[in-house]
Design an enzyme around this catalytic site. Structure first.
Site, mmCIF file in Angstrom:
data_model
loop_
_atom_site.group_PDB
_atom_site.id
_atom_site.type_symbol
_atom_site.label_atom_id
_atom_site.label_comp_id
_atom_site.label_asym_id
_atom_site.label_seq_id
_atom_site.Cartn_x
_atom_site.Cartn_y
_atom_site.Cartn_z
ATOM 1 N N THR A 98 0.807 -1.160 -0.077
ATOM 2 C CA THR A 98 0.014 0.133 0.083
ATOM 3 C C THR A 98 0.986 1.198 0.089
ATOM 4 O O THR A 98 1.581 1.492 1.188
ATOM 5 C CB THR A 98 -1.157 -0.039 1.119
ATOM 6 N N LYS A 173 -7.427 1.668 -3.426
ATOM 7 C CA LYS A 173 -6.949 1.434 -1.897
ATOM 8 C C LYS A 173 -7.080 2.609 -1.004
ATOM 9 O O LYS A 173 -7.718 2.508 0.139
ATOM 10 C CB LYS A 173 -5.697 0.985 -1.937
ATOM 11 N N LYS A 241 -0.004 5.221 8.178
ATOM 12 C CA LYS A 241 0.721 5.363 6.975
ATOM 13 C C LYS A 241 -0.317 5.624 5.865
ATOM 14 O O LYS A 241 -0.198 6.710 4.857
ATOM 15 C CB LYS A 241 1.543 4.532 6.897
HETATM 16 N N1 LIG Z 1 -1.107 -6.691 7.533
HETATM 17 C C1 LIG Z 1 -2.500 -6.306 7.045
HETATM 18 O O1 LIG Z 1 -3.472 -6.675 7.383
HETATM 19 C C2 LIG Z 1 -2.374 -5.510 5.590
HETATM 20 C C3 LIG Z 1 -3.565 -5.615 4.666
HETATM 21 C C4 LIG Z 1 -3.514 -4.642 3.575
HETATM 22 C C5 LIG Z 1 -2.443 -4.482 3.048
HETATM 23 N N2 LIG Z 1 -1.257 -4.271 3.814
HETATM 24 C C6 LIG Z 1 0.009 -3.633 3.466
HETATM 25 O O2 LIG Z 1 0.719 -4.537 3.178
HETATM 26 C C7 LIG Z 1 2.322 -4.028 3.145
HETATM 27 C C8 LIG Z 1 3.065 -5.012 3.880
HETATM 28 O O3 LIG Z 1 2.322 -5.252 5.275
HETATM 29 P P1 LIG Z 1 2.541 -6.510 6.230
HETATM 30 O O4 LIG Z 1 1.570 -6.368 7.282
HETATM 31 O O5 LIG Z 1 3.093 -7.694 5.605
HETATM 32 O O6 LIG Z 1 3.936 -5.782 6.795
HETATM 33 P P2 LIG Z 1 5.286 -6.394 7.719
HETATM 34 O O7 LIG Z 1 4.608 -7.744 8.381
HETATM 35 O O8 LIG Z 1 5.983 -5.493 8.558
HETATM 36 O O9 LIG Z 1 6.011 -6.876 6.511
HETATM 37 C C9 LIG Z 1 6.862 -5.747 5.803
HETATM 38 C C10 LIG Z 1 7.908 -6.330 4.928
HETATM 39 O O10 LIG Z 1 8.603 -5.562 4.061
HETATM 40 C C11 LIG Z 1 10.205 -5.858 4.352
HETATM 41 N N3 LIG Z 1 10.745 -4.567 4.179
HETATM 42 C C12 LIG Z 1 10.401 -3.234 4.698
HETATM 43 N N4 LIG Z 1 11.090 -2.325 4.477
HETATM 44 C C13 LIG Z 1 12.245 -2.736 3.731
HETATM 45 C C14 LIG Z 1 13.239 -2.301 2.813
HETATM 46 N N5 LIG Z 1 13.463 -1.048 3.100
HETATM 47 N N6 LIG Z 1 13.888 -2.990 2.221
HETATM 48 C C15 LIG Z 1 13.463 -4.552 1.992
HETATM 49 N N7 LIG Z 1 12.553 -4.986 2.746
HETATM 50 C C16 LIG Z 1 11.716 -4.270 3.402
HETATM 51 C C17 LIG Z 1 10.266 -6.337 5.497
HETATM 52 O O11 LIG Z 1 11.469 -7.243 5.694
HETATM 53 P P3 LIG Z 1 12.137 -7.481 7.196
HETATM 54 O O12 LIG Z 1 11.364 -8.838 7.435
HETATM 55 O O13 LIG Z 1 13.339 -7.529 6.983
HETATM 56 O O14 LIG Z 1 11.613 -6.507 7.987
HETATM 57 C C18 LIG Z 1 9.022 -7.372 5.668
HETATM 58 O O15 LIG Z 1 9.139 -8.188 4.856
HETATM 59 C C19 LIG Z 1 2.158 -2.578 3.639
HETATM 60 O O16 LIG Z 1 2.276 -1.574 2.702
HETATM 61 C C20 LIG Z 1 0.618 -2.666 4.335
HETATM 62 O O17 LIG Z 1 0.063 -1.188 4.414
HETATM 63 C C21 LIG Z 1 -1.246 -4.970 4.939
#
Ligand SMILES: NC(=O)c1ccc[n+]([C@@H]2O[C@H](COP(=O)([O-])OP(=O)(O)OC[C@H]3O[C@@H](n4cnc5c(N)ncnc54)[C@H](OP(=O)(O)O)[C@@H]3O)[C@@H](O)[C@H]2O)c1
Length: 289
Positions: A98, A173, A241
């Protein structure tokens, strides 16, 4: 079967990549900044992992990403070790993060200049939707690219829609998040009101959820809100965010978002209560402190 790379094995990316491998039957290479997670994924699902996005993307037909925000996305794409440095001509980069519509357009142009395509494809449905492979995917890009990528995306989705040119997926979104923000605050106020009035909230919801007030949030969150449980779900930090992206886009297109701006400040209060990782339904906690 396509050759696929997936960048970012977080709460969402980890199960999405697994569906591409197990349900889609694709040949999947994963990359995660913290390598231990990539090792764990390969131990569970097979396939292989790469040390950099550049290495993961090389020679692949489709490269997916699901990282945190705009800057993270730039780092795994146009950074010196980013995927855009090695993607082959005719391939497609599909971004499930997102992020802003601006970064989508910027990366769309960068991809075009290098001879491959870009789709912004943010998702809705949360952790459970990712784990069960039933996400809603809002896509921006060209029709022909969408038609080519759609069968691959469907490995982790129940609904995939092309919303317009690159950036239109992120704009959709934003609408999703704008609609949720005011709704969750209304739900929190209703449940809090009901509790103070001495009513049985389960009974109230059983009845009113079948009428005009019914919503996904009401169905899926009323029990935990009633019990004050927020240690799961979609984190407040992520929501802030997303709302920042919505408010900045509204500054550009002139839309008024008074309730969204107010609810954003309520989430700031929740962060002040230590709720950075609490589910977004924790707007309820402010009303009960
Ligand atoms: N969680 C939800 O319910 C949900 C629903 C819809 C949309 N989203 C969106 O989906 C996205 C991911 O969400 P999530 O919940 O999966 O987040 P998360 O669990 O915090 O995972 C984030 C991922 O991105 C990686 N990452 C972050 N910064 C990075 C960088 N600078 N370089 C390389 N890798 C990086 C992290 O690596 P590390 O493992 O090394 O930290 C991890 O693999 C976000 O944009 C969020 O808004 C989330």
């Amino acid at each position: 079967m396509a050759s696929v790379a997936f960048l970012g094995l977080g709460v969402m990316g980890y199960p999405m990549a697994a569906h591409l491998k197990n349900r889609g039957g694709h040949d999947v290479t994963v990359y995660n900044r913290t390598t231990a997670k990539a090792e764990k994924w390969v131990a569970e699902h097979g396939g292989s992992y790469a040390r950099t996005p550049r290495e993961a993307a090389e020679g692949k037909d489709f490269v997916f990403a699901c990282v945190g925000n705009d800057d993270d996305l730039r780092s795994v794409t146009i950074g010196s070790d980013g995927a855009f440095q090695s993607m082959k001509k005719g391939s497609v980069f599909i971004d499930n993060t997102t992020a802003s519509a601006e970064v989508a357009r910027e990366l769309g142009e960068a991809a075009k200049a290098r001879g491959f395509s870009f789709l912004d494809a943010p998702v809705s449905g949360g952790q459970a939707g990712a784990e069960n492979g039933v996400l809603t995917v809002m896509v921006g890009g060209e029709q022909a690219v969408f038609d080519h990528a759609r069968p691959v995306i469907e490995a982790y989705a129940r609904m995939v829609g092309l919303m317009g040119p690159v950036g239109a997926g992120q704009l959709t979104k934003m609408i999703n998040q704008i609609c949720i923000a005011g709704l969750v605050q209304g739900l929190a106020e209703g449940i809090n009101f009901g509790q103070r009035a001495g009513l049985d909230i389960e009974k109230v919801v059983e009845v009113i959820s079948k009428g005009a007030a019914g919503s996904w949030q009401m169905e899926n969150r009323h029990k935990t809100m009633k019990d004050g449980k927020y240690d799961f779900g979609f984190a407040v930090d992520w929501m802030r965010k997303d709302l920042k992206i919505c408010l900045e886009e509204a500054d550009r297109n002139g839309a008024a978002l008074p309730v969204t701006a107010l609810v954003d400040q309520f989430y700031k209060d929740v962060q002040g209560m230590g709720g950075n990782r609490w589910d977004t339904s924790s707007l309820m906690a402010r009303l009960q402190k």
